[in-house]
Design an enzyme around this catalytic site. Structure first.
Site, mmCIF file in Angstrom:
data_model
loop_
_atom_site.group_PDB
_atom_site.id
_atom_site.type_symbol
_atom_site.label_atom_id
_atom_site.label_comp_id
_atom_site.label_asym_id
_atom_site.label_seq_id
_atom_site.Cartn_x
_atom_site.Cartn_y
_atom_site.Cartn_z
ATOM 1 N N ASP A 163 1.419 -1.511 0.177
ATOM 2 C CA ASP A 163 -0.007 -0.279 -0.148
ATOM 3 C C ASP A 163 0.942 0.924 0.025
ATOM 4 O OD1 ASP A 163 -2.408 -1.876 -0.479
ATOM 5 O OD2 ASP A 163 -2.372 -1.624 1.867
ATOM 6 N N LYS A 164 0.325 2.287 -0.942
ATOM 7 C CA LYS A 164 0.828 3.926 -0.430
ATOM 8 C C LYS A 164 1.632 4.270 0.617
ATOM 9 C CE LYS A 164 -0.422 8.551 -1.258
ATOM 10 N NZ LYS A 164 -0.991 9.705 -1.231
#
Length: 318
Positions: A138-139
């Site tokens: 995830d970011k």
């Protein structure tokens, strides 16, 4: 000159009843769904030697055969974004991804991603699906990711992920004082009401997370998680499911809580922690060409290191 890509695999029984394009995306995750759909429509991805439609259903046991020329992806631009490289040779690299770096261009993030950085670092990755990326973070999750530098290496690494022979361990700091480690074995799929979220659901895909306590505080716990599967948001969803959500998780964290009696410095740090407290700290796999074992580690990022220090100070002051 474009590479010739040939793949031939049998449809697993558990995918029976799925659309062909959905099945292809599950079996060949290194390629985008749009690309797979195009190959189906062009007759370059066939089922039991026959051309089919993307919406046709599979029954399980058929042969999916892919025979195409792999053209360079031209819509992505190389960008000089710094990379923290932990390991690299002619076939594979392992990078330590910082928080805030999106892995792949998408709506809302057309550039400035890890993929753009990889193309700048090694231009030949333009000929590899997703610039060699074989799994994502995830970011705002930090830590280790594998990247293949050749089509052969990517095929081998994806096969290892599908066979669950890649070992991935994560550090997480969660809300709540755990008494012991354990295992979460609960299927994960799209949330029935919020398509931007994942959820534990009977219709989801099998998902297993193992976790063990590293350090316990008054109202929080440092845990180490090992993935047996690799579903989207898996650790975040599973730990929230057993009521130990990650500190700072904006999607699955639930109502913000402070431990009773916490000092002002800890309260401020918890309120302002900018992301989910999750870090991919260890990655172990077989080299895609030589077969030699590769193990990489990445130290905790500064924000999680400082958070643990503050939790220890709060514990000692109690």
């Amino acid at each position: 000159m474009a590479d010739i890509l040939k793949r031939d695999e049998r449809v697993p029984e558990h995918l029976a009843g799925r659309r062909l394009d959905q099945t292809a995306a599950e079996m060949f995750p290194e390629f985008s769904r749009e690309r797979l759909k195009g190959w189906i429509q062009q007759g370059e991805l066939t089922i039991d030697g026959q051309k089919a439609r993307p919406k046709d259903k599979v029954i399980g046991g058929e042969r999916l055969a892919l025979d195409t020329q792999l053209e360079e992806e031209t819509r992505w631009e190389p960008q000089a974004i710094p990379l923290s490289i932990v390991f690299e040779d002619d076939d594979v690299m392992v990078i330590d991804k910082p928080a805030g770096l999106v892995v792949h261009p998408a709506a809302g993030n057309p550039d400035g991603t890890l993929l753009n950085a990889l193309l700048h670092h090694h231009g030949a990755l333009a000929a590899i699906p997703r610039a060699g990326i074989v799994h994502r973070l995830d970011k705002d999750t930090t830590g280790l990711m594998m990247v293949a530098k050749t089509l052969r290496a990517q095929t081998a690494l994806v096969a290892q992920l599908q066979a669950r022979t890649v070992s991935r361990e994560y550090d997480a700091i969660v809300v709540g004082a755990m008494t012991a480690g354990g295992k979460v074995d609960a299927p994960i799929g799209r949330h029935p009401k919020d398509r931007q979220r994942q959820a534990v659901t009977e219709s989801g895909k099998p998902a297993v997370t193992h976790y063990r306590v590293q350090e316990r505080f008054r109202g929080h716990t440092h845990v180490r998680c090992r993935l047996e599967t690799g579903r989207t948001h898996q650790i975040r969803v599973h730990l929230a499911h057993v009521r130990y959500p990650l500190i700072g998780d904006p999607v699955y964290g639930g109502r913000f809580k402070l431990p009773p009696g916490a000092g002002e410095s800890l309260k401020t740090l918890l309120r302002e922690f900018p992301r989910q407290a999750l870090h991919a700290h260890k990655l172990r796999f077989e080299h895609p060409v030589s077969g030699a074992p590769i193990e990489c580690k990445a130290p905790l990022p500064d924000d999680m290191f400082l958070l643990l220090d503050a939790l220890r100070e709060d514990q000692e002051a109690d």
